[in-house]
Design a protein around this motif. Structure first.
Motif, short mmCIF file in Angstrom:
data_model
loop_
_atom_site.label_atom_id
_atom_site.label_comp_id
_atom_site.label_asym_id
_atom_site.label_seq_id
_atom_site.Cartn_x
_atom_site.Cartn_y
_atom_site.Cartn_z
N GLY A 1 64.46 51.43 78.35
CA GLY A 1 64.22 52.30 77.39
C GLY A 1 65.49 52.90 77.13
O GLY A 1 65.16 53.59 76.01
N LEU A 2 65.66 53.76 77.96
CA LEU A 2 66.51 55.10 77.71
C LEU A 2 67.97 54.08 77.44
O LEU A 2 68.23 55.53 76.62
CB LEU A 2 67.14 55.09 79.19
CG LEU A 2 66.02 55.82 80.53
CD1 LEU A 2 66.50 55.81 81.50
CD2 LEU A 2 66.29 57.07 80.23
N ARG A 3 68.33 52.77 76.86
CA ARG A 3 69.26 52.71 75.88
C ARG A 3 69.44 52.47 74.81
O ARG A 3 69.75 53.17 74.03
CB ARG A 3 69.87 51.37 76.31
CG ARG A 3 70.93 51.17 77.29
CD ARG A 3 71.20 49.81 78.27
NE ARG A 3 71.26 49.46 79.89
CZ ARG A 3 70.16 48.41 80.21
NH1 ARG A 3 69.51 47.40 78.85
NH2 ARG A 3 69.57 48.08 81.06
N ILE A 4 67.60 52.66 74.55
CA ILE A 4 67.50 52.47 72.90
C ILE A 4 66.88 53.93 72.74
O ILE A 4 67.41 53.94 71.64
CB ILE A 4 66.54 51.98 72.30
CG1 ILE A 4 65.47 50.29 73.06
CG2 ILE A 4 65.10 52.09 71.68
CD1 ILE A 4 64.11 49.30 73.53
N PHE A 5 66.98 54.79 73.80
CA PHE A 5 66.77 56.21 73.05
C PHE A 5 68.11 56.86 73.25
O PHE A 5 68.84 57.75 72.09
CB PHE A 5 66.19 57.11 74.04
CG PHE A 5 64.94 57.49 74.47
CD1 PHE A 5 64.29 56.17 74.43
CD2 PHE A 5 64.47 58.30 74.01
CE1 PHE A 5 62.99 56.03 74.17
CE2 PHE A 5 63.01 58.74 74.52
CZ PHE A 5 62.17 57.38 74.30
N LEU A 6 69.87 56.09 73.99
CA LEU A 6 70.78 56.44 73.40
C LEU A 6 71.40 56.07 72.79
O LEU A 6 72.19 56.96 71.92
CB LEU A 6 71.79 56.12 75.28
CG LEU A 6 73.09 56.42 75.33
CD1 LEU A 6 72.69 57.60 74.77
CD2 LEU A 6 73.56 55.72 76.59
N ASP A 7 70.92 54.65 72.27
CA ASP A 7 72.09 54.32 71.03
C ASP A 7 71.12 54.92 69.64
O ASP A 7 72.22 55.03 68.68
CB ASP A 7 70.73 52.81 71.09
CG ASP A 7 72.13 52.02 69.60
OD1 ASP A 7 72.93 51.74 69.40
OD2 ASP A 7 71.16 51.67 69.15
N VAL A 8 69.83 55.31 69.99
CA VAL A 8 69.97 56.19 68.65
C VAL A 8 69.79 57.65 68.20
O VAL A 8 70.80 58.68 67.48
CB VAL A 8 67.92 57.14 68.52
CG1 VAL A 8 67.42 57.80 67.79
CG2 VAL A 8 67.15 55.03 68.35
N LEU A 9 70.77 58.11 69.48
CA LEU A 9 71.29 59.65 70.02
C LEU A 9 72.20 59.21 68.70
O LEU A 9 73.11 60.43 68.54
CB LEU A 9 71.59 59.91 71.11
CG LEU A 9 71.73 61.31 71.10
CD1 LEU A 9 71.56 62.78 70.79
CD2 LEU A 9 72.03 61.50 73.19
N GLN A 10 73.32 58.16 70.11
CA GLN A 10 74.89 58.38 69.96
C GLN A 10 75.07 57.91 67.79
O GLN A 10 75.89 58.58 67.13
CB GLN A 10 75.08 57.11 69.73
CG GLN A 10 76.04 56.96 71.08
CD GLN A 10 75.76 55.52 72.13
OE1 GLN A 10 76.07 54.74 72.14
NE2 GLN A 10 76.65 55.81 73.27
N HIS A 11 73.87 56.77 67.18
CA HIS A 11 74.13 56.88 65.74
C HIS A 11 73.71 58.14 65.29
O HIS A 11 74.08 58.56 64.00
CB HIS A 11 72.54 55.74 65.97
CG HIS A 11 73.60 54.08 65.82
ND1 HIS A 11 73.53 53.85 66.81
CD2 HIS A 11 74.11 53.65 64.64
CE1 HIS A 11 73.82 52.23 66.29
NE2 HIS A 11 74.44 52.94 65.37
N ALA A 12 72.50 58.80 65.54
CA ALA A 12 72.18 60.71 64.62
C ALA A 12 73.49 61.30 64.47
O ALA A 12 74.23 61.97 64.16
CB ALA A 12 71.39 60.82 65.14
N GLU A 13 74.26 61.26 65.96
CA GLU A 13 75.16 62.04 66.44
C GLU A 13 76.97 61.34 65.52
O GLU A 13 77.37 62.56 64.74
CB GLU A 13 75.91 62.20 67.43
CG GLU A 13 74.76 62.86 68.64
CD GLU A 13 75.73 62.91 70.28
OE1 GLU A 13 76.65 61.99 70.35
OE2 GLU A 13 75.15 63.74 71.14
N GLU A 14 76.75 60.44 65.67
CA GLU A 14 77.64 59.81 64.13
C GLU A 14 77.68 60.24 62.57
O GLU A 14 79.00 60.47 61.82
CB GLU A 14 78.04 58.70 64.15
CG GLU A 14 78.19 57.25 65.58
CD GLU A 14 78.05 56.31 64.93
OE1 GLU A 14 77.87 56.02 64.58
OE2 GLU A 14 78.63 55.98 66.81
N THR A 15 76.59 60.82 62.58
CA THR A 15 76.50 61.00 60.81
C THR A 15 75.92 62.65 60.83
O THR A 15 75.52 63.09 60.04
CB THR A 15 75.29 60.25 60.51
OG1 THR A 15 73.69 60.49 61.02
CG2 THR A 15 75.73 59.32 60.01
N GLY A 16 76.11 63.58 61.72
CA GLY A 16 75.62 64.66 62.48
C GLY A 16 74.42 65.21 62.17
O GLY A 16 73.60 66.46 62.51
N GLY A 17 73.57 63.90 62.87
CA GLY A 17 72.47 64.58 63.16
C GLY A 17 72.19 65.31 64.40
O GLY A 17 72.59 64.83 65.11
#
Length: 100
Positions: free
Chosen positions: A57-73
């Motif tokens: 589950g933590l990996r899913i959260f990390l994936d969301v965070l990484q994608h958001a950071e790539e777009t400045g979110g």
């Protein structure tokens, strides 16, 4: 495990209910994949009804965070229980996320 994604007050909110363990991870990752396409809005992961989270589950959260950071979110986590907060603290994930 139940995952609901809604737009609330200009934010994209993922509401998680149940136990996010290894057995539920694939289905939850699929349900949360639309978050990877969010641009221009903050993402809030509402964990008020999340009873348990595993490393999967933590990996899913990390994936969301990484994608958001790539777009400045930004990704915020809301309403985690003490048990879930302990998992974040033990793994160091508490330092990666912002909490509401």
């Amino acid at each position: 495990m139940k995952t609901t994604i809604q737009e609330i007050e200009g934010n994209v909110v993922a509401i998680l209910e149940g136990c996010l363990d290894a057995a539920a991870a694939a289905e939850t990752a699929q349900a949360m994949s639309p978050l990877n396409d969010v641009t221009g809005k903050d993402i809030v992961i509402d964990c008020t009804k999340l009873e348990y989270i595993s490393s999967s589950g933590l990996r899913i959260f990390l994936d969301v965070l990484q994608h958001a950071e790539e777009t400045g979110g930004h990704v915020y986590i809301k309403g985690i229980t003490d048990d879930v907060r302990n998992v974040f603290a033990i793994t160091g994930f508490i330092n990666l996320f912002e909490f509401k």
